[in-house]
Design an enzyme around this catalytic site. Structure first.
Site, PDB file in Angstrom:
ATOM      1  CE  LYS A  89     -33.760 -19.782   1.699  1.00 40.78           C
ATOM      2  NZ  LYS A  89     -34.972 -19.924   0.842  1.00 40.78           N
ATOM      3  CG  ASP A 113     -35.607 -23.054   2.414  1.00 43.97           C
ATOM      4  OD1 ASP A 113     -36.184 -22.641   1.406  1.00 43.97           O
ATOM      5  OD2 ASP A 113     -34.664 -23.877   2.344  1.00 43.97           O
TER       6      ASP A 113
HETATM    7  P1  NDP Z   1     -39.048 -29.460   4.184  1.00 44.34           P
HETATM    8  O1  NDP Z   1     -37.988 -29.438   5.225  1.00 44.34           O
HETATM    9  O2  NDP Z   1     -40.462 -29.376   4.587  1.00 44.34           O
HETATM   10  O3  NDP Z   1     -38.877 -30.771   3.280  1.00 44.34           O
HETATM   11  C1  NDP Z   1     -37.693 -31.020   2.608  1.00 44.34           C
HETATM   12  C2  NDP Z   1     -37.809 -32.354   1.891  1.00 44.34           C
HETATM   13  O4  NDP Z   1     -36.696 -32.507   1.018  1.00 44.34           O
HETATM   14  C3  NDP Z   1     -37.766 -33.524   2.842  1.00 44.34           C
HETATM   15  O5  NDP Z   1     -38.508 -34.584   2.309  1.00 44.34           O
HETATM   16  C4  NDP Z   1     -36.279 -33.857   2.869  1.00 44.34           C
HETATM   17  O6  NDP Z   1     -35.982 -35.191   3.213  1.00 44.34           O
HETATM   18  C5  NDP Z   1     -35.885 -33.602   1.441  1.00 44.34           C
HETATM   19  N1  NDP Z   1     -34.471 -33.226   1.391  1.00 44.34           N
HETATM   20  C6  NDP Z   1     -33.891 -32.170   2.018  1.00 44.34           C
HETATM   21  N2  NDP Z   1     -32.574 -32.143   1.782  1.00 44.34           N
HETATM   22  C7  NDP Z   1     -32.328 -33.204   1.000  1.00 44.34           C
HETATM   23  C8  NDP Z   1     -31.162 -33.712   0.415  1.00 44.34           C
HETATM   24  N3  NDP Z   1     -29.964 -33.106   0.597  1.00 44.34           N
HETATM   25  N4  NDP Z   1     -31.281 -34.824  -0.372  1.00 44.34           N
HETATM   26  C9  NDP Z   1     -32.500 -35.410  -0.546  1.00 44.34           C
HETATM   27  N5  NDP Z   1     -33.636 -34.982  -0.008  1.00 44.34           N
HETATM   28  C10 NDP Z   1     -33.561 -33.885   0.738  1.00 44.34           C
HETATM   29  O7  NDP Z   1     -38.658 -28.277   3.185  1.00 44.34           O
HETATM   30  P2  NDP Z   1     -39.576 -27.538   2.102  1.00 44.34           P
HETATM   31  O8  NDP Z   1     -40.593 -28.468   1.546  1.00 44.34           O
HETATM   32  O9  NDP Z   1     -40.010 -26.259   2.689  1.00 44.34           O
HETATM   33  O10 NDP Z   1     -38.493 -27.175   0.982  1.00 44.34           O
HETATM   34  C11 NDP Z   1     -38.239 -28.022  -0.144  1.00 44.34           C
HETATM   35  C12 NDP Z   1     -37.589 -27.217  -1.252  1.00 44.34           C
HETATM   36  O11 NDP Z   1     -38.462 -26.158  -1.636  1.00 44.34           O
HETATM   37  C13 NDP Z   1     -36.272 -26.533  -0.894  1.00 44.34           C
HETATM   38  O12 NDP Z   1     -35.446 -26.499  -2.048  1.00 44.34           O
HETATM   39  C14 NDP Z   1     -36.692 -25.112  -0.542  1.00 44.34           C
HETATM   40  O13 NDP Z   1     -35.638 -24.200  -0.705  1.00 44.34           O
HETATM   41  C15 NDP Z   1     -37.788 -24.909  -1.580  1.00 44.34           C
HETATM   42  N6  NDP Z   1     -38.747 -23.854  -1.303  1.00 44.34           N
HETATM   43  C16 NDP Z   1     -39.478 -23.851  -0.154  1.00 44.34           C
HETATM   44  C17 NDP Z   1     -40.428 -22.866   0.066  1.00 44.34           C
HETATM   45  C18 NDP Z   1     -41.299 -22.868   1.268  1.00 44.34           C
HETATM   46  O14 NDP Z   1     -42.193 -22.023   1.319  1.00 44.34           O
HETATM   47  N7  NDP Z   1     -41.130 -23.769   2.206  1.00 44.34           N
HETATM   48  C19 NDP Z   1     -40.618 -21.766  -0.895  1.00 44.34           C
HETATM   49  C20 NDP Z   1     -39.851 -21.913  -2.117  1.00 44.34           C
HETATM   50  C21 NDP Z   1     -38.948 -22.911  -2.282  1.00 44.34           C
HETATM   51  P3  NDP Z   1     -35.491 -35.539   4.700  1.00 44.34           P
HETATM   52  O15 NDP Z   1     -36.724 -35.503   5.534  1.00 44.34           O
HETATM   53  O16 NDP Z   1     -34.870 -36.884   4.589  1.00 44.34           O
HETATM   54  O17 NDP Z   1     -34.492 -34.479   5.065  1.00 44.34           O
HETATM   55  O1  2IT Z   2     -37.247 -20.120  -1.084  1.00 42.83           O
HETATM   56  C1  2IT Z   2     -38.235 -19.447  -0.707  1.00 42.83           C
HETATM   57  O2  2IT Z   2     -38.798 -18.645  -1.454  1.00 42.83           O
HETATM   58  C2  2IT Z   2     -38.723 -19.655   0.658  1.00 42.83           C
HETATM   59  N1  2IT Z   2     -38.178 -20.485   1.380  1.00 42.83           N
HETATM   60  C3  2IT Z   2     -39.870 -18.834   1.178  1.00 42.83           C
HETATM   61  C4  2IT Z   2     -39.400 -17.495   1.641  1.00 42.83           C
HETATM   62  C5  2IT Z   2     -40.421 -16.647   2.340  1.00 42.83           C
HETATM   63  O3  2IT Z   2     -40.020 -15.566   2.792  1.00 42.83           O
HETATM   64  O4  2IT Z   2     -41.590 -17.031   2.445  1.00 42.83           O
END
Ligand code: NDP
Ligand code: 2IT
Length: 446
Positions: A125, A165
Site C-alpha cells: 500500500k 484508493d
Molecule cells: P474515493 O476517493 O473515490 O471516495 C472516498 C469517499 O469517502 C468520498 O466520498 C470521501 O469524502 C469519503 N471519505 C474519505 N475520507 C473520509 C473521512 N476521513 N471521513 C469521511 N468521509 C471520508 O475512494 P474509494 O471509493 O476508492 O475508497 C473508499 C473506501 O474503500 C476506502 O476505505 C478504500 O480503502 C476502500 N477500498 C477501495 C477500493 C478501490 O478499488 N477503490 C478497493 C477496496 C477498498 P470526501 O469527498 O469528502 O473526501
Molecule cells: O484496498 C484495496 O484493495 C484497494 N484499494 C485496491 C487495490 C488494488 O490493487 O486494486
C-alpha cells in the site's frame, strides 16, 4: 503469555504512535489464535514475527509547484508488506490524513485480502498526505509526476503493482502511468485501474462496489434471502459507493443514503439511476460536495457532520473510510433492524462495533473479504496485460462473481472448521492467513 498476545505486544512496542496498525494487527491475531494449536510449526518458524513486520518501507519527499509558482512538499510512502504469494499489490491513497501507521494497517489487511482472492498477488500500500481537493488538474499532474519520479525505482510489473484508493482514481493513475513510462521507457502493466483504451480492464472501476454487493448476496443466500426490496444505507460517495449503489439499484434494492466528509444525504424515496448519474457527474467531474444533492432533489434531508448509521435500514454498506462505524453506531444499526453489513471500505468498523455485529449474529462481511473484488479485478488486469489481450466485460464480471463466491465459501468453511460457524471475521482471517503462512514456510527464512 500466549504467542498471539506476545506478538500483539511486540507490534505495539515496535511501532509506537500507529494506532490503526495496532488495531488491525490485534483484530487479525486474536481471531486466528486457534490456528496455532493445530500448527505448532508456525510458532517454531517465527511466522508471526515475520508476518507483522513489513518486508520494506519506503518514505520519500515529494516536491511540486502549485499554479501560483509556490513550492510545496508532501511525504510519499510505499509499504511493501508481503511478497509470499506474488508481487506486492495494493492501492495508493492521497488524503491529508495519510501517515505511516494508516498505510501499514492498509498494507497488512491487504495480505489477507489478496490471499483470499485466490490470485497470485502479494501485498502493499502507498500514498501521500497530499490533498487533491481544490487542486487543479495541472497541480494534480505535477504532484503525480513528482511522486512517480521517486516511486518508479521501487515498482514494476513483476515487483510491485500499485492501483487506486481514496483520492486516486482514473485521472491520477493516468498521470502516474505517463511518468513511469517516460522514466522507464517501458509500456507495461505496472499500475492497475488504467483506462480501458490503454491497457485497463473492463469492470475494474465497478469491481469493488459490485464485489461488495455480490458478497452481500452470498451472505443473504445462507438465510434464503435476496436483496430485492431491501432498504440499504451506503456511506461515502466515491468510487466504491457509486458502484455499490449502481448494483443495488440493478438488483431491486432501495438505497437511501450517501455521504462525504462533510455530511450525509437521506433520500427516503431512494436513489435511482438518474440521481446516481447526477452524483457521478458531481463527484467525478465537478468534484463537488454531496450537500448539492439535497438542494437538487426535493424531499431529501442533508445532515451536516453526520454519518448514515442512524437511518433505519435492512443492509448497510460502509464505503468511505476506516473507523466510520463506532460502537454506538453499530448498536443503532442493529437496534433499527439492520441484518447485514458488507464493508466496501477497509476496517470501517471499530473493534467494539465488530463485537456488536458478531454478538447479534447479523450477516457481517469484513472489509478484507467483502471489498476484495477491487484488487481481484486488478489481478485480472495484470493477467490481461501479461497476455496482451483484453477480456470482454461479461467474462471479467463472471470471474468477479466467482471470486466473491469462493471468498465467501472459504471464509464460511474456515469459520465452521474452527467452531464458530458464520463468524466471517475469524473465517476470512484464518483462510487468508494459512495460505500465506504455508507459503512462508515453503520459502525459508526470508
Ligand atoms: P474515493 O476517493 O473515490 O471516495 C472516498 C469517499 O469517502 C468520498 O466520498 C470521501 O469524502 C469519503 N471519505 C474519505 N475520507 C473520509 C473521512 N476521513 N471521513 C469521511 N468521509 C471520508 O475512494 P474509494 O471509493 O476508492 O475508497 C473508499 C473506501 O474503500 C476506502 O476505505 C478504500 O480503502 C476502500 N477500498 C477501495 C477500493 C478501490 O478499488 N477503490 C478497493 C477496496 C477498498 P470526501 O469527498 O469528502 O473526501
Ligand atoms: O484496498 C484495496 O484493495 C484497494 N484499494 C485496491 C487495490 C488494488 O490493487 O486494486
Amino acid at each position: 503469555m500466549s504467542y498471539v498476545r506476545e506478538m500483539i505486544e511486540l507490534a505495539i512496542r515496535k511501532n509506537p504512535a500507529e494506532p490503526e496498525f495496532h488495531q488491525a494487527v490485534q483484530e487479525v491475531l486474536l481471531s486466528i489464535e486457534p490456528v496455532f494449536d493445530r500448527r505448532p510449526e508456525y510458532r517454531q518458524k517465527s511466522i508471526l514475527e515475520r508476518f507483522i513486520e513489513p518486508e520494506r518501507v519506503i518514505m520519500f519527499r515529494v516536491p511540486w509547484f502549485d499554479d501560483h509558482g509556490r513550492m510545496n512538499v508532501n511525504r510519499g510512502f510505499r509499504i511493501q508488506f508481503s511478497s509470499a504469494l506474488g508481487p506486492y499489490k495494493g492501492g495508493l491513497r492521497f488524503h491529508p490524513t495519510v501517515n505511516l501507521g494508516i498505510l501499514k494497517f492498509l498494507a497488512f489487511e491487504q495480505i489477507l485480502k489478496n490471499s483470499l482472492t485466490t490470485l497470485p498477488i502479494g501485498a502493499g500500500k502507498g500514498g501521500s498526505d497530499f490533498d487533491p481537493k481544490g487542486k487543479s488538474d495541472s497541480e494534480v499532474m505535477r504532484f503525480c509526476q513528482s511522486f512517480m519520479t521517486e516511486l518508479y525505482r521501487h515498482i514494476g510489473p513483476n515487483a510491485d503493482v500499485p492501483a487506486g484508493d481514496i483520492g486516486v482514481g482514473g485521472r491520477e493513475i493516468g498521470f502516474l502511468f505517463g511518468q513511469y513510462k517516460r522514466l522507464c521507457r517501458e509500456f507495461s502493466g505496472v499500475l492497475t485501474g488504467k483506462a480501458t483504451n490503454w491497457g485497463g480492464s473492463l469492470i475494474r472501476p465497478e469491481a469493488t462496489g459490485y464485489g461488495s454487493v455480490y458478497f452481500a448476496q452470498n451472505m443473504l443466500t445462507t438465510r434464503h434471502e435476496g436483496l430485492e426490496g431491501k432498504v440499504c444505507t451506503v456511506s461515502g460517495s466515491g468510487n466504491v459507493s457509486q458502484y455499490t449503489v449502481k448494483k443495488l439499484i440493478e438488483l431491486g434494492a432501495k438505497c437511501v443514503s450517501l455521504s462525504d466528509s462533510n455530511g450525509t444525504i437521506y433520500d427516503p424515496s431512494g436513489i435511482d439511476a438518474e440521481k446516481l448519474a447526477y452524483v457521478m457527474e458531481l463527484k467525478n467531474i465537478r468534484r463537488g460536495r454531496i450537500r448539492d444533492y439535497a438542494e437538487k432533489y426535493p424531499g431529501v434531508e442533508y445532515r451536516e457532520g453526520d454519518r448514515p448509521w442512524g437511518i433505519k435500514c435492512d443492509c448497510a454498506f460502509p464505503s468511505a473510510t476506516q473507523n466510520e462505524i463506532s460502537e454506538e453506531d453499530a448498536k443503532r444499526l442493529v437496534g433499527n433492524g439492520c441484518m447485514l453489513v458488507s464493508e466496501g471500505a477497509n476496517m470501517p468498523t471499530v473493534p467494539d462495533g465488530v463485537d456488536v455485529f458478531l454478538e447479534n449474529k447479523i450477516l457481517y462481511g469484513p472489509g478484507k473479504a467483502a471489498n476484495a473484488g477491487g484488487v481481484a479485478v486488478s489481478a485480472l488486469e495484470m493477467a490481461q496485460n501479461s497476455q496482451r489481450l483484453s477480456w470482454p466485460s461479461e467474462e471479467v464480471d463472471n470471474r468477479l462473481r466467482g471470486i466473491m463466491r469462493s471468498i465467501h465459501q472459504a471464509s464460511h468453511a474456515a469459520s465452521e472448521e474452527y467452531g464458530d460457524p458464520g463468524n466471517l471475521v475469524m473465517g476470512a482471517n484464518i483462510a487468508g492467513f494459512v495460505k500465506v503462512a504455508d507459503a512462508m514456510l515453503d520459502q525459508g527464512l526470508v
